[in-house]
Design a protein around this motif. Structure first.
Motif, PDB file in Angstrom:
ATOM      1  N   PRO A  39       0.889  -1.169   0.001  1.00 22.83           N
ATOM      2  CA  PRO A  39       0.085   0.023   0.265  1.00 22.83           C
ATOM      3  C   PRO A  39       0.919   1.232  -0.035  1.00 22.83           C
ATOM      4  O   PRO A  39       0.585   2.389  -0.764  1.00 22.83           O
ATOM      5  N   TYR A  40       2.081   1.185   0.838  1.00 24.02           N
ATOM      6  CA  TYR A  40       2.875   2.298   0.743  1.00 24.02           C
ATOM      7  C   TYR A  40       3.431   2.662  -0.496  1.00 24.02           C
ATOM      8  O   TYR A  40       3.243   4.005  -1.111  1.00 24.02           O
ATOM      9  N   TYR A  41       3.836   1.884  -1.345  1.00 25.33           N
ATOM     10  CA  TYR A  41       4.640   1.856  -2.619  1.00 25.33           C
ATOM     11  C   TYR A  41       3.517   2.196  -3.620  1.00 25.33           C
ATOM     12  O   TYR A  41       3.708   3.041  -4.616  1.00 25.33           O
ATOM     13  N   GLY A  42       2.570   1.659  -3.491  1.00 30.36           N
ATOM     14  CA  GLY A  42       1.627   1.780  -4.314  1.00 30.36           C
ATOM     15  C   GLY A  42       1.056   3.267  -4.598  1.00 30.36           C
ATOM     16  O   GLY A  42       0.669   3.939  -5.525  1.00 30.36           O
ATOM     17  N   SER A  43       0.722   3.769  -3.580  1.00 31.00           N
ATOM     18  CA  SER A  43       0.128   5.145  -3.362  1.00 31.00           C
ATOM     19  C   SER A  43       1.282   6.084  -3.896  1.00 31.00           C
ATOM     20  O   SER A  43       1.041   7.110  -4.533  1.00 31.00           O
TER      21      SER A  43
END
Length: 286
Positions: free
Chosen positions: A142-146
Motif C-alpha cells: 500500500p505504501y509504495y502503491g500510493s
C-alpha cells in the motif's frame, strides 16, 4: 557467491547483469531491480543513501533470504544483482550481503544523462512495473502503491512532463527534484552515485571489487568479460564468452554529445566537474 553490480543509473548495469546471467550457474531476479527489497524495514526513509546505521537484524535476514530464493529457484551457485540505488550505499550493502563481490561500472556522464533524461519522461510500462511489484514486501505494497500513483499524476502536471522522482535518491533529492529540470537532476544523481561508490570501494579490500569503464567494455566486451570472470574466479567456455559478447554494441558511445545541445552539456559539466576523469584515474589502470 553473491555478485553485486554497482553503477549509476544508465551506466550499463543492465547490460552487465544480462551478460553474466547468460552464463551457466549464474541467475538473478526476474525483474529489472529490487530496490523495494533493499529498502525493507527502511521504507519511510525518503532517500536511498543508507549507511550502516540502517542495518538491522530484520533487513539482514530478509535480504539474504531473497538471495537464497534466487539460488534455490534457479538451482545456481551464484546470484548477480544490480540495483542502481546501491551506488549510494555500498557500505550498507557490504554490511548485509554474505560474501559479496562487486563489479563497479561507470560511464561518461554526458551519455548517461542524455539516456536518463528520456527515462524521466518515459511512458508507463505496465509489464515492467508488474514485474518489479512482485518483489515488494507484502506489508509495503500500500505504501509504495500510493507513492507510485502520485508520481504518475505529478508527471501529468509537470511542465516537462517528467516524473517527480526517478532513479537513485541521494540526500536532498526531493528538494532538487522540485526545482531542477531532468538534465540537472540527472547530473546530480550521476555525480552523487559515482562519488559515493568510489568513496566506499576505496575503503574495502581491492580483492572484493573490480572496476570497469563502460566505453572500454563495449569496445572489447570479450576481453573485459573475461577479466570480470577471472576476478570472480569463475571458469568459462571461450566459445560461450565469444557468443554472448557479440550481442554487445558500442553504438551508444557519444550519443549524448549528439542529442544534448551546447547549453545542456555546459550545465552538466558545471555540475559534474572533473569527476569522470578522477574516477578513471583512480580505478582504471592502463
Amino acid at each position: 557467491m553473491n555478485i553485486v553490480i554497482i553503477g549509476a543509473a544508465r551506466s550499463g548495469t543492465n547490460m552487465l547483469r544480462d551478460l553474466l546471467t547468460n552464463l551457466n550457474n549464474i541467475a538473478t531476479w526476474p525483474c529489472d531491480e529490487i530496490n523495494y527489497i533493499w529498502r525493507y524495514s527502511n521504507r519511510s526513509t525518503e532517500h536511498d543513501e543508507f549507511t550502516i546505521s540502517e542495518v538491522n537484524d530484520k533487513n539482514i535476514d530478509y535480504i539474504n533470504k531473497q538471495f537464497e530464493w534466487v539460488r534455490k529457484k534457479y538451482n545456481v551457485e551464484h546470484v548477480v544483482e544490480k540495483t542502481c540505488a546501491n551506488s549510494l550505499r555500498v557500505e550498507f550493502v557490504d554490511s548485509i550481503v554474505k560474501d559479496p563481490k562487486y563489479v563497479f561500472i561507470f560511464r561518461d556522464p554526458i551519455d548517461v544523462i542524455a539516456s536518463a533524461d528520456k527515462r524521466w519522461k518515459a511512458e508507463l510500462d505496465i509489464k515492467y512495473i508488474l514485474d518489479k511489484a512482485r518483489f515488494i514486501p507484502f506489508s509495503d505494497v500500500p505504501y509504495y502503491g500510493s507513492k507510485y500513483l502520485l508520481n504518475r499524476v505529478q508527471k501529468l502536471l509537470n511542465k516537462e512532463k517528467r516524473l517527480s522522482y526517478w532513479g537513485p535518491k541521494y540526500k536532498g533529492f526531493e528538494k532538487d527534484a522540485s526545482s531542477l529540470n531532468a538534465v540537472e537532476i540527472s547530473a546530480k544523481q550521476w555525480k552523487k552515485s559515482v562519488e559515493k561508490s568510489a568513496e566506499t570501494l576505496k575503503q574495502i579490500p581491492s580483492s572484493k571489487y573490480i572496476a570497469i569503464e563502460y566505453n572500454n567494455f563495449v569496445k572489447d566486451p570479450e576481453k573485459h568479460l573475461k577479466s570480470i570472470l577471472d576476478f570472480l574466479n569463475l571458469n568459462y567456455n571461450e566459445s560461450a564468452i565469444q557468443g554472448i559478447s557479440e550481442n554487445v554494441s558500442s553504438k551508444s558511445i557519444g550519443k549524448g554529445y549528439e542529442s544534448l545541445d551546447d547549453r545542456e552539456r555546459a550545465i552538466i559539466n558545471d555540475i559534474v566537474g572533473d569527476t569522470y576523469r578522477k574516477i578513471k584515474e583512480d580505478f582504471i589502470k592502463v
